[in-house]
Design a protein around this motif. Structure first.
Motif, PDB file in Angstrom:
ATOM      1  N   PHE A   1      26.206  19.772  42.836  1.00 60.55           N
ATOM      2  CA  PHE A   1      26.226  20.687  41.690  1.00 60.55           C
ATOM      3  C   PHE A   1      24.899  20.618  40.936  1.00 60.55           C
ATOM      4  O   PHE A   1      24.269  21.647  40.659  1.00 60.55           O
ATOM      5  N   ASN A   2      24.451  19.419  40.606  1.00 62.77           N
ATOM      6  CA  ASN A   2      23.196  19.254  39.861  1.00 62.77           C
ATOM      7  C   ASN A   2      21.986  19.722  40.653  1.00 62.77           C
ATOM      8  O   ASN A   2      20.978  20.125  40.071  1.00 62.77           O
ATOM      9  N   GLY A   3      22.077  19.679  41.974  1.00 59.57           N
ATOM     10  CA  GLY A   3      20.984  20.163  42.802  1.00 59.57           C
ATOM     11  C   GLY A   3      20.946  21.676  42.911  1.00 59.57           C
ATOM     12  O   GLY A   3      19.873  22.271  43.067  1.00 59.57           O
ATOM     13  N   GLN A   4      22.103  22.317  42.818  1.00 62.56           N
ATOM     14  CA  GLN A   4      22.150  23.762  43.028  1.00 62.56           C
ATOM     15  C   GLN A   4      21.961  24.569  41.743  1.00 62.56           C
ATOM     16  O   GLN A   4      21.390  25.667  41.780  1.00 62.56           O
ATOM     17  N   ILE A   5      22.435  24.053  40.625  1.00 54.52           N
ATOM     18  CA  ILE A   5      22.334  24.813  39.386  1.00 54.52           C
ATOM     19  C   ILE A   5      20.893  25.199  39.035  1.00 54.52           C
ATOM     20  O   ILE A   5      20.642  26.333  38.599  1.00 54.52           O
ATOM     21  N   PRO A   6      19.898  24.310  39.226  1.00 51.94           N
ATOM     22  CA  PRO A   6      18.514  24.734  38.944  1.00 51.94           C
ATOM     23  C   PRO A   6      18.032  25.870  39.836  1.00 51.94           C
ATOM     24  O   PRO A   6      16.993  26.490  39.532  1.00 51.94           O
ATOM     25  N   ARG A   7      18.727  26.153  40.926  1.00 52.29           N
ATOM     26  CA  ARG A   7      18.335  27.258  41.803  1.00 52.29           C
ATOM     27  C   ARG A   7      18.966  28.586  41.378  1.00 52.29           C
ATOM     28  O   ARG A   7      18.785  29.597  42.055  1.00 52.29           O
ATOM     29  N   TRP A   8      19.743  28.568  40.317  1.00 50.79           N
ATOM     30  CA  TRP A   8      20.319  29.817  39.795  1.00 50.79           C
ATOM     31  C   TRP A   8      19.157  30.759  39.485  1.00 50.79           C
ATOM     32  O   TRP A   8      18.291  30.475  38.671  1.00 50.79           O
ATOM     33  N   ASP A   9      19.131  31.890  40.175  1.00 46.50           N
ATOM     34  CA  ASP A   9      17.931  32.727  40.233  1.00 46.50           C
ATOM     35  C   ASP A   9      18.025  33.898  39.256  1.00 46.50           C
ATOM     36  O   ASP A   9      18.792  34.836  39.473  1.00 46.50           O
ATOM     37  N   MET A  10      17.209  33.843  38.196  1.00 52.98           N
ATOM     38  CA  MET A  10      17.184  34.911  37.203  1.00 52.98           C
ATOM     39  C   MET A  10      16.074  35.933  37.465  1.00 52.98           C
ATOM     40  O   MET A  10      15.867  36.835  36.660  1.00 52.98           O
ATOM     41  N   THR A  11      15.374  35.812  38.574  1.00 48.52           N
ATOM     42  CA  THR A  11      14.267  36.738  38.851  1.00 48.52           C
ATOM     43  C   THR A  11      14.763  38.078  39.352  1.00 48.52           C
ATOM     44  O   THR A  11      14.004  39.051  39.347  1.00 48.52           O
ATOM     45  N   ALA A  12      16.002  38.155  39.795  1.00 45.79           N
ATOM     46  CA  ALA A  12      16.569  39.421  40.261  1.00 45.79           C
ATOM     47  C   ALA A  12      18.080  39.369  40.094  1.00 45.79           C
ATOM     48  O   ALA A  12      18.691  38.296  40.177  1.00 45.79           O
ATOM     49  N   CYS A  13      18.662  40.499  39.828  1.00 46.46           N
ATOM     50  CA  CYS A  13      20.118  40.653  39.783  1.00 46.46           C
ATOM     51  C   CYS A  13      20.775  39.923  38.610  1.00 46.46           C
ATOM     52  O   CYS A  13      21.991  39.776  38.570  1.00 46.46           O
ATOM     53  N   GLY A  14      19.988  39.414  37.685  1.00 43.12           N
ATOM     54  CA  GLY A  14      20.559  38.754  36.524  1.00 43.12           C
ATOM     55  C   GLY A  14      21.196  37.417  36.811  1.00 43.12           C
ATOM     56  O   GLY A  14      21.980  36.912  35.994  1.00 43.12           O
ATOM     57  N   GLY A  15      20.869  36.814  37.932  1.00 46.85           N
ATOM     58  CA  GLY A  15      21.418  35.511  38.255  1.00 46.85           C
ATOM     59  C   GLY A  15      21.845  35.420  39.709  1.00 46.85           C
ATOM     60  O   GLY A  15      21.486  36.248  40.543  1.00 46.85           O
ATOM     61  N   GLY A  16      22.612  34.391  40.004  1.00 49.01           N
ATOM     62  CA  GLY A  16      23.127  34.206  41.355  1.00 49.01           C
ATOM     63  C   GLY A  16      22.300  33.246  42.186  1.00 49.01           C
ATOM     64  O   GLY A  16      21.118  33.018  41.916  1.00 49.01           O
ATOM     65  N   LEU A  17      22.932  32.672  43.184  1.00 45.43           N
ATOM     66  CA  LEU A  17      22.236  31.836  44.154  1.00 45.43           C
ATOM     67  C   LEU A  17      21.766  32.687  45.324  1.00 45.43           C
ATOM     68  O   LEU A  17      22.516  33.526  45.839  1.00 45.43           O
ATOM     69  N   ARG A  18      20.538  32.437  45.745  1.00 46.49           N
ATOM     70  CA  ARG A  18      20.095  33.039  47.006  1.00 46.49           C
ATOM     71  C   ARG A  18      20.823  32.360  48.157  1.00 46.49           C
ATOM     72  O   ARG A  18      21.280  31.225  48.044  1.00 46.49           O
ATOM     73  N   TRP A  19      20.894  33.055  49.286  1.00 45.08           N
ATOM     74  CA  TRP A  19      21.516  32.467  50.466  1.00 45.08           C
ATOM     75  C   TRP A  19      20.682  31.275  50.934  1.00 45.08           C
ATOM     76  O   TRP A  19      21.181  30.168  51.086  1.00 45.08           O
ATOM     77  N   GLN A  20      19.390  31.509  51.134  1.00 45.24           N
ATOM     78  CA  GLN A  20      18.503  30.458  51.593  1.00 45.24           C
ATOM     79  C   GLN A  20      17.678  29.912  50.434  1.00 45.24           C
ATOM     80  O   GLN A  20      17.512  30.581  49.402  1.00 45.24           O
ATOM     81  N   ILE A  21      17.133  28.729  50.598  1.00 42.97           N
ATOM     82  CA  ILE A  21      16.435  28.039  49.515  1.00 42.97           C
ATOM     83  C   ILE A  21      14.938  28.309  49.530  1.00 42.97           C
ATOM     84  O   ILE A  21      14.313  28.422  48.476  1.00 42.97           O
ATOM     85  N   TRP A  22      14.371  28.455  50.731  1.00 43.95           N
ATOM     86  CA  TRP A  22      12.916  28.535  50.843  1.00 43.95           C
ATOM     87  C   TRP A  22      12.472  29.951  51.200  1.00 43.95           C
ATOM     88  O   TRP A  22      13.115  30.634  52.008  1.00 43.95           O
ATOM     89  N   PRO A  23      11.353  30.425  50.633  1.00 47.05           N
ATOM     90  CA  PRO A  23      10.899  31.806  50.860  1.00 47.05           C
ATOM     91  C   PRO A  23      10.629  32.149  52.315  1.00 47.05           C
ATOM     92  O   PRO A  23      10.687  33.329  52.686  1.00 47.05           O
ATOM     93  N   TYR A  24      10.298  31.168  53.138  1.00 46.17           N
ATOM     94  CA  TYR A  24       9.987  31.465  54.536  1.00 46.17           C
ATOM     95  C   TYR A  24      11.232  31.630  55.404  1.00 46.17           C
ATOM     96  O   TYR A  24      11.123  31.925  56.591  1.00 46.17           O
ATOM     97  N   GLN A  25      12.416  31.446  54.838  1.00 47.91           N
ATOM     98  CA  GLN A  25      13.651  31.543  55.617  1.00 47.91           C
ATOM     99  C   GLN A  25      14.191  32.971  55.636  1.00 47.91           C
ATOM    100  O   GLN A  25      14.158  33.675  54.617  1.00 47.91           O
TER     101      GLN A  25
END
Length: 490
Positions: A166-190
């Motif tokens: 939980f503590n590892g994933q919450i910082p990945r909550w992505d506010m750069t698009a769609c107003g939030g949410g987790l991306r499927w993959q973690i790294w841009p090259y994936q």
């Protein structure tokens, strides 16, 4: 066609019919075994279920022990996340049967893969992991904690490992698009980095809800609320009661990939069950959840509404006509024999998660839920007629006694999942939490948390602005519709 040529004597030619007879006998016996040998399942008899589950689990572990990567505990060939899902299924099996023969392998694999920061993000594989990969190990850990699976001295607790995820994933909550949410993959090259998907967000929603109920830490409940509201604001959790598999950042999460998978529905249903239980707690922590929202899986208040009919139509599609509308199928890939190894595991989670949820949200429809799972378990056992021993399972349970010709660890896992679900009514205890016998200790600092805060920062009032009343109606109607589907929507 000549199966044996005459060489130098009449005697050698006369041996032909004898050899031919033996060959035909062996071949005929092999084909007959495929139809005769299977795993008999009596869903009304606990002993029958335990025996069937033991046979299936043993074959599954045989695959695990024979893998090329067997020198690395918990690591599967060409995949990492399946280790967590297999251990989760085996922990359920242990709890329901009392069979501890696989416990050492479970503990060894779980602890080996916990990573340097106790968050199931091991450095050896972190460069290609997705958020959904990691969350399955977190769900395995919280399952271990909820069921009082044995812990080893000197190792972090199961609940603290789940909190690490939980503590590892919450910082990945992505506010750069769609107003939030987790991306499927973690790294841009994936591939998939620009997608947000149901199982990553639904998996974190479920993990948050389960941590909230176990620990009574309001932060987890707040995040469960936030994830639900965000999911509902996108096509991942639509008003039409359809769960999309994916949506894209490029379209600001307005588009939707609509492949239908059992596990996407199951992860949101499971989390809703835990949140329904959490908001009923007579404690101040529960007051942070909106009072007009009650997560109510398996209730009948919305019975007969158009929304219920829509929901039941979508969920009923996983119980197709080919199985008399009683046998579960991942309809996107099974009918065309195109399921990959990941997809062959999805029914595991739909059956076992909803089966275990019946323990915390008991209602008068539990028997109806189990009715379909019982029929699926019987059919799954009939599919276990492959291999030389006639006990390797196929994945297309709707084919019933006609083995579909496939076998593998994933097929075994799916069958074990539905057997676990059908065994649930034979137990009266669990899942446990910190207030009712749970032995695993919480550590909200679990995982890498450099700021030293207890979990992520508190959610602001602005974070809570979202779906509001519409979400409340959605929860009530959608999860009520599940019951309508199971009871009246057949």
């Amino acid at each position: 066609m000549h199966f044996l040529r005459c060489r130098s004597s009449l005697r050698s030619c006369q041996m032909g019919p004898v050899i031919m007879s033996r060959w035909l006998t062996t071949l005929l016996t092999f084909f007959l075994l495929q139809n005769v040998l299977a795993i008999e399942v009596n869903p009304e008899d606990e002993t029958s279920l335990k025996n069937a589950a033991k046979t299936v689990a043993t074959t599954m572990i045989d695959y695990y022990n024979a893998r090329d990567s067997k020198a690395i505990p918990g690591k599967f060939d060409e995949t990492w996340w399946e280790g967590g899902s297999m251990f989760m299924t085996l922990i359920q099996y242990w709890y329901l049967t009392g069979d501890s023969q696989f416990n050492d392998a479970i503990q060894e694999g779980m602890y080996w893969q916990k990573g340097d920061d106790n968050d199931f993000f091991p450095s050896n594989y972190s460069q290609y992991l997705g958020n959904d990969d990691q969350v399955f190990w977190g769900l395995a850990a919280i399952t271990a904690g909820e069921l009082n699976f044995p812990e080893r001295d000197g190792e972090p607790s199961w609940i603290s490992l789940a909190e690490g995820v939980f503590n590892g994933q919450i910082p990945r909550w992505d506010m750069t698009a769609c107003g939030g949410g987790l991306r499927w993959q973690i790294w841009p090259y994936q591939d998939g980095y620009n997608l947000k998907n149901a199982i990553s967000n639904g998996g974190l929603f479920q993990l948050s809800a389960r941590l909230a109920l176990y620990t009574k830490n309001a932060t987890y409940a707040e995040w469960a609320e936030k994830i639900w509201d965000w999911s509902h604001s996108t096509p991942l959790l639509r008003k039409t009661w359809v769960i999309a598999d994916t949506t894209t950042n490029a379209a600001n999460c307005k588009d939707h990939g609509d492949h239908q998978w059992t596990y996407n529905y199951a992860t949101y249903i499971m989390g809703a069950g835990y949140m329904h239980n959490y908001v009923r707690l007579p404690c101040p922590q529960a007051s942070i959840v909106k009072t007009n929202r009650h997560y109510r899986p398996m209730v009948l208040k919305a019975n007969g509404s158009k929304a219920c009919q829509d929901c039941s139509r979508h969920l009923n599609s996983f119980f197709p006509k080919s199985g008399d509308h009683q046998i579960i199928s991942d309809i996107t890939c099974e009918p065309i024999d195109m399921c990959d190894r990941n997809q062959k595991t999805f029914k595991t989670y739909f059956t076992s998660w909803i089966g275990f949820m019946s323990l915390i949200v008991p209602t008068n429809v539990t028997a109806e839920v189990m009715g379909k799972f019982k029929a699926s378990a019987v059919a799954a056992g009939q599919q276990c007629s492959g291999g030389s021993d006639g006990k390797h399972c196929g994945i297309r349970w709707t084919k019933k006694s006609e083995w579909d010709g496939t076998m593998g660890l994933e097929q075994q896992m799916s069958v074990l999942g539905v057997l676990n679900a059908v065994m649930v009514p034979f137990t009266a205890d669990g899942p446990f939490n910190a207030d009712n016998g749970g032995k695993s200790k919480s550590d909200p600092h679990g995982g890498h948390n450099p700021e030293g805060t207890i979990g992520p920062a508190p959610i602001t009032s602005g974070d809570r602005v979202g779906a509001g009343i519409l979400t409340a109606v959605f929860v009530l109607v959608w999860v009520g519709a599940i019951s309508w589907m199971l009871v009246g929507g057949k």
